[in-house]
Design a protein around this motif. Structure first.
Motif, PDB file in Angstrom:
ATOM      1  N   ALA B  10     -28.902   7.743 -52.208  1.00  0.00           N
ATOM      2  CA  ALA B  10     -27.450   8.316 -51.707  1.00  0.00           C
ATOM      3  C   ALA B  10     -27.256   9.340 -50.946  1.00  0.00           C
ATOM      4  N   ARG B  11     -28.280  10.430 -51.532  1.00  0.00           N
ATOM      5  CA  ARG B  11     -28.018  11.673 -50.724  1.00  0.00           C
ATOM      6  C   ARG B  11     -28.895  11.523 -49.405  1.00  0.00           C
ATOM      7  N   ALA B  12     -30.006  10.695 -49.566  1.00  0.00           N
ATOM      8  CA  ALA B  12     -30.829  10.905 -48.319  1.00  0.00           C
ATOM      9  C   ALA B  12     -29.945  10.146 -47.010  1.00  0.00           C
ATOM     10  N   LYS B  13     -29.312   9.231 -47.304  1.00  0.00           N
ATOM     11  CA  LYS B  13     -28.184   8.470 -46.511  1.00  0.00           C
ATOM     12  C   LYS B  13     -27.478   9.425 -45.590  1.00  0.00           C
ATOM     13  N   PRO B  14     -27.317   9.379 -44.317  1.00  0.00           N
ATOM     14  CA  PRO B  14     -26.632  10.160 -43.508  1.00  0.00           C
ATOM     15  C   PRO B  14     -25.192   9.765 -43.575  1.00  0.00           C
ATOM     16  N   ARG B  15     -24.241  10.719 -43.650  1.00  0.00           N
ATOM     17  CA  ARG B  15     -22.892  10.773 -44.293  1.00  0.00           C
ATOM     18  C   ARG B  15     -22.087  10.292 -42.978  1.00  0.00           C
ATOM     19  N   GLU B  16     -21.307   9.351 -42.921  1.00  0.00           N
ATOM     20  CA  GLU B  16     -20.487   8.976 -41.683  1.00  0.00           C
ATOM     21  C   GLU B  16     -19.307   9.720 -41.760  1.00  0.00           C
TER      22      GLU B  16
END
Lengths: 389, 172
Positions: B10-16
């Motif tokens: 979840a943290r690795a996913k780039p935030r939209e």
């Protein structure tokens, strides 16, 4: 607040509740659809809370705030408008009448300080009257010469009595309950500001009546000790027998009340004594009454070696939320007791232990450690506090 | 262990980046441009011609100053919902002016896979023009292939290059 007084808005008032036109977004629209139509009946508004949304003349209104709550907190909600109203109510009335002594300072001097003062004349612990406290302070505090010569004068009471009577008249002009039903914001505004004026008049009447009562009861006494009281009012600081207070620079008429711990010793797991220096444990009259150390200090119950740290207290200690003499005494005692008796050498409780149990210790107390036969310990000049067995 | 991996993923996913909802954007445009029922009619009857393409100059997309969310009175809410229903396009949330509200539906029908960055940075008329010119060139190429003659579309190709350059600038 300006939006609420917009004359184009229609409002629904039911009892004490103010209903405003409901604004929509998709989530609100969906939530409204799930509610049964009976939930919107304005006839149900007679109860203490009433429905959340009512439909009046085909338009939905949502429950917002209580009008009494808005009246009570208007000084915080719209300070500029409140000041304007306050000025209008006090127009021509004695508004410069203040307490002879700041009320918080009076509590500190006459209720808290006697608790911590040491008696020299006898062992009996009898209550000190205001006169006794002031005489004691005059004996112990060396006032500058300009203050000792000062003579007090009592302000005239006639104008103050007139002001109280005038405000009582204003306070009697009660506008009654708020207008009910579908009304314009203009109608509500007129009622609200009349009610606000009445409320301000009541508050001011009570304040001036308290000032008047204080002047009548203590005026003569304060006049006799005018030098000391003027000194305290101007400087706002005093220390007697290790108890003292300092007026805060950041807040008007707020104080730091402190008590010195004096030099004391604690023992570690191996029975070795550590002499701790004097420290001021304080509480602030502004906000929650939580004890902290004023000076740069280290102790097993302080996280760092720094000034202004809150003392780690037992979980069951209810830090008083409001200023009171009992609350301040309780908080100061709790803070000092924790520094004296909180550390159990067998359990090594607290943030840090006196003896090194880890190689990498952020705070160590080696510089406080003394020999078991240290003259100060042997002679009893410095008392070891944490001997429980 | 699974929970830990879940957190890491979840943290690795780039935030939209936060984007305002369709309702918020449309309600802001309704209030700012004083749109009324007539606009819904215009939206329903809107047809996209091609005659404007010959003299097309790419308009600039002006930034829209909008709150994070919007609350409107019941009448305005109904109007906003009607506009959203009539436009039938997920591109509405990227519209910055009433013209883009009109073009959101046709643009979605021409190309439903446009990147949000492009939609947020390029005027819808430019994007519609690019789609139309691109189709026009394809049609001309087919026509030329059928008659075995050269493609008479230099103007359209240069226009497409300009439009692509504008679009790719936003993509970068």
């Amino acid at each position: 607040m300006l939006r609420l007084w917009n004359p184009e808005i229609n409002l629904w008032v039911a009892g004490d509740w103010l209903y405003l036109p409901l604004m929509f977004d998709p989530a609100i629209a969906q939530e409204l659809q799930t509610r049964p139509p009976s939930h919107f009946s304005p006839a149900d508004c007679s109860g203490a809370t009433g429905p959340l949304v009512v439909e009046v003349q085909g338009k939905p209104f949502v429950r917002t705030i209580r009008l009494t709550s808005l009246l009570e907190n208007y000084a915080s909600v719209d300070p500029a408008s409140w000041k304007q109203q306050h000025r209008a109510v006090l127009n021509g009335v004695e508004d410069g009448a203040h307490h002879l002594l700041d009320p918080k300072l009076a509590v500190i001097l006459f209720q808290i300080m006697p608790y911590f003062l040491r008696r020299r004349d006898s062992l009996t612990r009898q209550g000190l009257e205001r006169e006794d406290v002031l005489r004691l302070l005059e004996e112990q505090v060396q006032l500058p010469a300009s203050y000792t010569r000062r003579e007090g004068h009592l302000p005239g009471n006639r104008r103050l009595r007139g002001a109280v009577a005038h405000l009582a008249q204003l306070a009697a002009a009660d506008p009654g309950p708020p207008p009910a039903g579908l009304i314009t914001a203009e109608v509500l505004r007129k009622w609200f500001f009349r009610a606000l004026a009445t409320r301000i008049a009541i508050q001011e009447r009570e304040r001036l009546a308290a000032v008047l009562a204080e002047q009548e009861k203590w005026g003569e006494l304060y006049r006799r000790h005018a030098g000391l009281l003027t000194y305290l009012a101007e400087y706002g600081t005093l220390e007697v027998d290790g108890f003292g207070f300092v007026r805060l620079r950041s807040q008007k008429n707020e104080y730091l009340i402190y008590k010195r711990t004096g030099v004391y010793a604690l023992k570690d797991f191996y029975g070795r004594p550590y002499i701790f220096p004097d420290c001021r444990v304080a509480v602030s009259t502004f906000g929650q009454l939580r004890p902290f150390v004023i000076d740069r200090y280290k102790h097993p119950f302080l996280y760092r070696h720094a000034p202004g740290q809150y003392i780690c207290l037992p979980k069951d200690f209810p830090a008083p939320l409001r200023f009171s003499a009992a609350g301040v005494i309780q908080a100061l005692e709790a803070g000092i007791h924790t520094l004296y008796y909180g550390y159990n050498p067998r359990r090594r409780n607290g943030y840090h232990s006196l003896d090194r149990v880890r190689q990498m210790q952020t705070i160590d107390f080696d510089d406080y450690r003394v020999a078991p036969d240290d003259p100060k310990i042997i002679s009893g000049e410095v008392e070891v506090k944490n001997i429980f067995f | 262990m699974k929970l830990l991996e879940h957190f890491k993923q979840a943290r690795a996913k780039p935030r939209e980046p936060f984007r305002r909802s369709t309702f918020t954007v449309v309600s802001v445009l309704v209030r700012e441009y004083h749109l009324e029922e007539g606009f819904v009619e215009r939206l329903r009857n809107f047809t996209l011609g091609e005659e404007w393409l010959a003299a097309f100059e790419p308009p600039e997309k002006r930034p829209l100053v909008a709150p994070l969310f919007s609350l409107v009175p019941p009448e305005e809410y109904r109007l906003v919902q009607e506009i959203v229903a009539a436009a039938e396009s997920p591109y509405l949330r990227f519209a910055h002016c009433p013209e883009e509200l009109l073009l959101a539906g046709p643009l979605f029908r021409l190309n439903p896979d446009l990147d949000p960055h492009i939609l947020a940075g390029v005027h819808f008329r430019t994007l519609v023009a690019r789609e139309l010119v691109s189709r026009k060139i394809t049609a001309l190429q087919r026509l030329a292939a059928g008659s075995n003659s050269s493609v008479p579309g230099e103007f359209w190709e240069s226009l497409l290059d300009r439009l692509n350059a504008l679009t790719h600038r936003e993509e970068r």
